[in-house]
Enzyme design. Structure first.
Site, short mmCIF file in Angstrom:
data_model
loop_
_atom_site.label_atom_id
_atom_site.label_comp_id
_atom_site.label_asym_id
_atom_site.label_seq_id
_atom_site.Cartn_x
_atom_site.Cartn_y
_atom_site.Cartn_z
N CYS A 167 0.80 -1.19 0.06
CA CYS A 167 -0.20 0.04 -0.13
C CYS A 167 0.97 1.18 0.10
O CYS A 167 0.64 2.33 -0.58
CB CYS A 167 -1.06 -0.04 1.01
SG CYS A 167 -0.16 0.04 2.84
N GLU B 247 4.24 1.47 -9.15
CA GLU B 247 4.55 0.92 -7.89
C GLU B 247 5.51 -0.12 -8.09
O GLU B 247 6.40 -0.32 -6.90
CB GLU B 247 3.20 0.34 -7.34
CG GLU B 247 2.41 1.42 -7.28
CD GLU B 247 1.14 1.50 -8.55
OE1 GLU B 247 0.24 2.28 -8.50
OE2 GLU B 247 1.58 0.91 -9.48
N ASP C 179 -3.53 3.41 15.98
CA ASP C 179 -3.19 1.87 15.40
C ASP C 179 -3.06 2.05 13.78
O ASP C 179 -3.71 0.99 13.31
CB ASP C 179 -4.11 1.05 15.89
CG ASP C 179 -3.98 0.65 17.14
OD1 ASP C 179 -2.89 0.69 17.74
OD2 ASP C 179 -4.85 0.22 17.98
N HIS D 47 -2.42 1.43 7.47
CA HIS D 47 -2.61 1.14 5.76
C HIS D 47 -2.29 2.47 5.44
O HIS D 47 -2.78 3.51 5.85
CB HIS D 47 -3.89 0.81 5.75
CG HIS D 47 -4.37 0.56 4.26
ND1 HIS D 47 -3.42 0.06 3.36
CD2 HIS D 47 -5.51 0.88 3.56
CE1 HIS D 47 -4.07 -0.29 2.16
NE2 HIS D 47 -5.30 0.56 2.10
N ASN E 15 -8.01 4.46 -2.02
CA ASN E 15 -7.40 3.22 -1.44
C ASN E 15 -6.80 2.39 -2.69
O ASN E 15 -6.79 3.01 -3.95
CB ASN E 15 -8.80 2.64 -0.85
CG ASN E 15 -8.09 1.38 -0.10
OD1 ASN E 15 -7.04 1.19 0.18
ND2 ASN E 15 -9.02 0.85 0.69
#
Length: 502
Positions: free
Chosen positions: A288, A323, A434, A437, A453
């Site tokens: 990600c 990526e 926490d 992502h 996303n």
């Protein structure tokens, strides 16, 4: 001899780890070293040293060698986070992953590798738009045919019938949760089925997340509890060889002035101006971080080219950043390929590499491979520095989005977020401490942030999610934000006349 080695190990750990520092600024406990397997020397090979600068300090030799520090730290972290199917969660404690032999992770197609054929698109649309509230999961004559269509729509392949039955059971449980949530008239968003509906949570962590936490107060370091473990292990290993090394996987990125949060529009969405590429899918890879980095580099450089009069989003194809190029080639900057990374590490790689390839030249495979960067075919993307936003300041995040462009952020992905379909997401279980992502904030409204996303266009609102601003730093949206400093970039208000709605 054994006693000497044990004593050296114990002494080196004492020298390296200060007991008074065993709790970081957020109160995270220092993990029990006894629960972490200690690596064999062969698993953490000492790198070759080209030059040495030995100095004496407190009776220890400290070897200052930047390249070897990064190498050893990277290997140590890879060991800690994956050896024996272990993950370090945000408290630093190990989390076991189920054996792939028993879970049989499905073969998930990544939409970036090519266009979805029309026949599959039609079937996929039917499945995604099906009203699961009508589905009786206890009626096999209803659920079995629907699951068959679901499996084919997402090109999922299972090892055997036993695994298929296990997946079907997970699918049924997902539908029951969706039905329960959607029947709640107070809910601000709706849930639906998607690619993740028959995965275990452990598989989601392994394949669909992948963010490494930064150092909070220090934007260039990993969390203190992880950094201390690396220092302890590396110091112990090398002390046995006769000298000490202090490691850190911090990287240095210059910072720029924080943006002002006044005098910005009440809402903004960079999609309206053709500055956001369509959502892509990270597949079965914890990458990600690379998708978030690629997205912001794409958008910020398209904005730069528009200001220079060299790009028209209405008539020219959007810039894409690979990526896979980052996954394969940025390991020297602390990234761990499909094991995780941080967007700012990718910025640093692109800066020092003096370029990066586009998706067409360097397509996504979703697994680590040998670096294949081609300088002759680099895309017109530039970056010099990275700016970290101060944690917990939503207004600064909104200002950065408007003034500069999309921002790579971190969110706390909960099980409820996996099934998000539409609406304004708000989950009381979200914890800004926490975050797990990496995503991209591409717009804002007084009531929500607009997030891109990396789970493909079939998830959420075409690959996007709106996260409520009902409370500050909801789900950690402003906890860990970075945007690239691009040379010759112009703030939005200074080029507003050049932005055209597409």
């Amino acid at each position: 001899m054994k006693c000497s080695v044990v004593c050296l190990v114990f002494i080196s750990i004492l020298f390296t780890i200060n007991p008074t520092e065993c709790e970081d600024t957020k109160g995270q406990p220092f993990p029990d070293m006894n629960v972490l397997p200690f690596p064999e020397m062969s698993e953490l090979p000492f790198p070759e040293i080209e030059e040495q600068n030995m100095t004496a300090k407190k009776g220890q030799f400290i070897l200052a060698k930047k390249k070897s520090q990064a190498f050893l730290a990277r290997r140590a972290q890879a060991f800690l986070t994956r050896k024996g199917h272990l993950l370090l969660n945000t408290t630093g404690l190990p989390v076991p992953l189920p054996s792939e032999a028993t879970t049989g992770a499905p073969n998930v197609e990544t939409t970036i590798t090519g266009p979805i054929v029309s026949e599959r698109l039609k079937a996929l649309t039917e499945v995604l738009n099906y009203d699961v509230s009508k589905l009786d999961v206890k009626n096999e004559t209803q659920v079995q045919p629907f699951y068959d269509r679901y499996q084919k729509s997402f090109n999922k392949e299972y090892a055997n019938e036993k695994e298929r039955e296990e997946r079907l059971d997970l699918f049924k449980k997902s539908i029951e949760k969706i039905q329960e949530h959607n029947n709640n008239t107070m809910a601000t968003y709706q849930k639906g089925i998607n690619e993740l509906s028959d995965l275990t949570w452990a598989e989601v962590v392994k394949y669909k997340l992948g963010l490494l936490r930064d150092g909070g107060g220090d934007p260039n370091c990993l969390p203190p509890h992880v950094d201390r473990i690396l220092k302890g292990i590396s110091s112990t290993l090398l002390f046995i060889q006769g000298f000490m090394i202090i490691t850190s996987i911090c990287i240095t990125l210059s910072t720029a002035a924080a943006p002002g949060s006044s005098n910005i529009p009440d809402e903004w969405d960079w999609r309206k101006y053709g500055m956001v590429t369509p959502p892509r899918n990270q597949g079965k890879c914890g990458s990600c971080w690379s998708f978030a980095a690629a997205c912001v580099l794409e958008s910020h450089n398209m904005k730069r080219l528009i200001a220079e009069g060299k790009f028209d989003p209405k008539s020219q194809p959007k810039i894409t950043v690979s990526e896979q190029n980052m996954i394969d080639c940025s390991g020297d900057y602390g990234t761990l390929a499909c094991e995780g990374g941080m967007p700012q590490q990718a910025f640093k790689y692109v800066y020092e590499n003096k370029g990066i390839n586009g998706v067409d030249v360097y397509p996504y495979t979703g697994k680590k491979d040998k670096c294949g960067y081609n300088a002759a075919n680099r895309v017109d993307v530039d970056v010099r520095e990275g700016q970290r936003l101060e944690s917990g300041k939503d207004n600064d995040l909104a200002a950065a989005i408007y003034n500069y462009g999309p921002v790579a952020i971190a969110v706390h992905t909960t099980d409820d977020m996996l099934a998000f379909k539409k609406g304004i997401f708000n989950d009381p279980k979200c914890n800004p401490n926490d975050v797990n992502h990496a995503v991209v904030a591409i717009g804002y409204h007084k009531d929500y942030f607009i997030i891109k996303n990396s789970w493909g266009p079939e998830w959420g609102e075409g690959g996007f999610i709106r996260i409520s601003r009902s409370k500050v730093n909801n789900c950690g949206v402003s906890e860990q934000g970075y945007y690239p400093i691009v040379p010759n970039a112009v703030q939005t208000r200074a080029m507003i006349d050049k932005l055209k709605v597409v």
